[in-house]
Design a protein around this motif. Structure first.
Motif, PDB file in Angstrom:
ATOM      1  N   LEU A 141     -10.760  -2.845  -0.734  1.00  0.00           N
ATOM      2  CA  LEU A 141     -10.917  -3.530   0.552  1.00  0.00           C
ATOM      3  C   LEU A 141     -10.839  -5.042   0.378  1.00  0.00           C
ATOM      4  O   LEU A 141     -10.249  -5.754   1.205  1.00  0.00           O
ATOM      5  N   GLU A 142     -11.430  -5.550  -0.693  1.00  0.00           N
ATOM      6  CA  GLU A 142     -11.397  -6.982  -0.964  1.00  0.00           C
ATOM      7  C   GLU A 142      -9.970  -7.455  -1.252  1.00  0.00           C
ATOM      8  O   GLU A 142      -9.541  -8.500  -0.759  1.00  0.00           O
ATOM      9  N   ILE A 143      -9.229  -6.685  -2.017  1.00  0.00           N
ATOM     10  CA  ILE A 143      -7.836  -7.025  -2.306  1.00  0.00           C
ATOM     11  C   ILE A 143      -7.021  -7.017  -1.022  1.00  0.00           C
ATOM     12  O   ILE A 143      -6.246  -7.934  -0.746  1.00  0.00           O
ATOM     13  N   GLU A 144      -7.221  -5.989  -0.209  1.00  0.00           N
ATOM     14  CA  GLU A 144      -6.497  -5.891   1.050  1.00  0.00           C
ATOM     15  C   GLU A 144      -6.798  -7.084   1.957  1.00  0.00           C
ATOM     16  O   GLU A 144      -5.893  -7.691   2.532  1.00  0.00           O
ATOM     17  N   ASP A 145      -8.061  -7.446   2.062  1.00  0.00           N
ATOM     18  CA  ASP A 145      -8.451  -8.591   2.886  1.00  0.00           C
ATOM     19  C   ASP A 145      -7.831  -9.883   2.359  1.00  0.00           C
ATOM     20  O   ASP A 145      -7.314 -10.696   3.130  1.00  0.00           O
ATOM     21  N   SER A 146      -7.852 -10.076   1.053  1.00  0.00           N
ATOM     22  CA  SER A 146      -7.294 -11.286   0.454  1.00  0.00           C
ATOM     23  C   SER A 146      -5.800 -11.394   0.708  1.00  0.00           C
ATOM     24  O   SER A 146      -5.283 -12.461   1.050  1.00  0.00           O
ATOM     25  N   VAL A 147      -5.092 -10.280   0.556  1.00  0.00           N
ATOM     26  CA  VAL A 147      -3.646 -10.300   0.764  1.00  0.00           C
ATOM     27  C   VAL A 147      -3.322 -10.561   2.233  1.00  0.00           C
ATOM     28  O   VAL A 147      -2.383 -11.296   2.545  1.00  0.00           O
ATOM     29  N   HIS A 148      -4.121  -9.996   3.149  1.00  0.00           N
ATOM     30  CA  HIS A 148      -3.905 -10.276   4.578  1.00  0.00           C
ATOM     31  C   HIS A 148      -4.134 -11.763   4.876  1.00  0.00           C
ATOM     32  O   HIS A 148      -3.397 -12.355   5.671  1.00  0.00           O
ATOM     33  N   ARG A 149      -5.154 -12.339   4.263  1.00  0.00           N
ATOM     34  CA  ARG A 149      -5.408 -13.778   4.470  1.00  0.00           C
ATOM     35  C   ARG A 149      -4.237 -14.612   3.974  1.00  0.00           C
ATOM     36  O   ARG A 149      -3.807 -15.562   4.635  1.00  0.00           O
ATOM     37  N   ILE A 150      -3.722 -14.280   2.804  1.00  0.00           N
ATOM     38  CA  ILE A 150      -2.570 -15.012   2.261  1.00  0.00           C
ATOM     39  C   ILE A 150      -1.379 -14.867   3.199  1.00  0.00           C
ATOM     40  O   ILE A 150      -0.707 -15.850   3.525  1.00  0.00           O
ATOM     41  N   SER A 151      -1.121 -13.658   3.652  1.00  0.00           N
ATOM     42  CA  SER A 151       0.009 -13.408   4.540  1.00  0.00           C
ATOM     43  C   SER A 151      -0.106 -14.198   5.837  1.00  0.00           C
ATOM     44  O   SER A 151       0.870 -14.786   6.304  1.00  0.00           O
ATOM     45  N   SER A 152      -1.301 -14.239   6.421  1.00  0.00           N
ATOM     46  CA  SER A 152      -1.463 -14.985   7.675  1.00  0.00           C
ATOM     47  C   SER A 152      -1.336 -16.493   7.453  1.00  0.00           C
ATOM     48  O   SER A 152      -0.783 -17.199   8.298  1.00  0.00           O
ATOM     49  N   LEU A 153      -1.805 -16.990   6.308  1.00  0.00           N
ATOM     50  CA  LEU A 153      -1.627 -18.418   6.003  1.00  0.00           C
ATOM     51  C   LEU A 153      -0.156 -18.769   5.827  1.00  0.00           C
ATOM     52  O   LEU A 153       0.316 -19.799   6.328  1.00  0.00           O
ATOM     53  N   VAL A 154       0.566 -17.932   5.129  1.00  0.00           N
ATOM     54  CA  VAL A 154       1.998 -18.176   4.939  1.00  0.00           C
ATOM     55  C   VAL A 154       2.720 -18.117   6.281  1.00  0.00           C
ATOM     56  O   VAL A 154       3.576 -18.950   6.574  1.00  0.00           O
ATOM     57  N   GLY A 155       2.355 -17.148   7.122  1.00  0.00           N
ATOM     58  CA  GLY A 155       2.960 -17.053   8.449  1.00  0.00           C
ATOM     59  C   GLY A 155       2.687 -18.285   9.297  1.00  0.00           C
ATOM     60  O   GLY A 155       3.575 -18.794   9.981  1.00  0.00           O
ATOM     61  N   ALA A 156       1.452 -18.780   9.244  1.00  0.00           N
ATOM     62  CA  ALA A 156       1.096 -19.978  10.014  1.00  0.00           C
ATOM     63  C   ALA A 156       1.858 -21.193   9.494  1.00  0.00           C
ATOM     64  O   ALA A 156       2.338 -22.019  10.282  1.00  0.00           O
TER      65      ALA A 156
END
Length: 175
Positions: A141-156
């Motif tokens: 779950l922690e890995i999934e959350d971290s990767v989602h955060r990275i993805s949203s930062l890159v998208g922004a």
């Protein structure tokens, strides 16, 4: 420069969390394999192994649905109750296992159910195996959350960097 510095800092936090969680996950999976081998060497009856796998699935499901908003006092009270139950049932190191089990939304009532479904000589091994399951689920779950955060930062960042790129249009400058 400021944008780059801020973005790299924000990307580094979840990336570091994902790397750390992946390393810990590797250790937990290795420990689970070791526990599984130990259980198999004990020549478990198939019904006992089936019960352990069912308990593992239940633990994974409860962990996925666990609320992460317990106050420190609530978490401490739950940990004490689980540690007391483990100590009362002869599980060594209950104070170390309790925070892990509580993080997986497991409580004394659930532990009692475990004790009813496995033989007394398997209880400690079963609880430790289930604790590895909870840790593994939480790390994923922690890995999934971290990767989602990275993805949203890159998208922004991508959206911001393309703000000045409007499609080409033919305009009448007199209008």
């Amino acid at each position: 420069g400021s944008l780059t510095a801020g973005l790299t800092h924000e990307l580094n936090n979840p990336a570091s969390a994902a790397v750390r969680a992946t390393s810990l996950l590797r250790e937990r999976v290795a420990a689970m394999r070791h526990k599984l081998a130990m259980l198999a060497e004990g020549r478990l009856p198939s019904e006992s192994m089936r019960a352990l796998v069912e308990l593992q699935e239940e633990a994974a499901e409860r962990t996925a649905k666990a609320t992460r908003d317990l106050s420190p006092l609530e978490a401490s009270d739950r940990e004490d109750a689980v540690a007391d139950w483990l100590d009362d049932h002869g599980v060594r190191g209950g104070y170390e296992l309790a925070p892990i089990l509580v993080a997986g939304n497991l409580d004394p009532a659930w532990a009692e159910e475990v004790s009813e479904r496995v033989s007394p000589e398997l209880l400690e091994s079963a609880v430790r195996w289930l604790a590895y399951t909870v840790e593994t689920e939480n790390l994923m779950l922690e890995i999934e959350d971290s990767v989602h955060r990275i993805s949203s930062l890159v998208g922004a960042a991508k959206q911001y960097s393309h703000m000045d790129r409007a499609p080409h249009q033919l305009l009448d400058i007199h209008d």
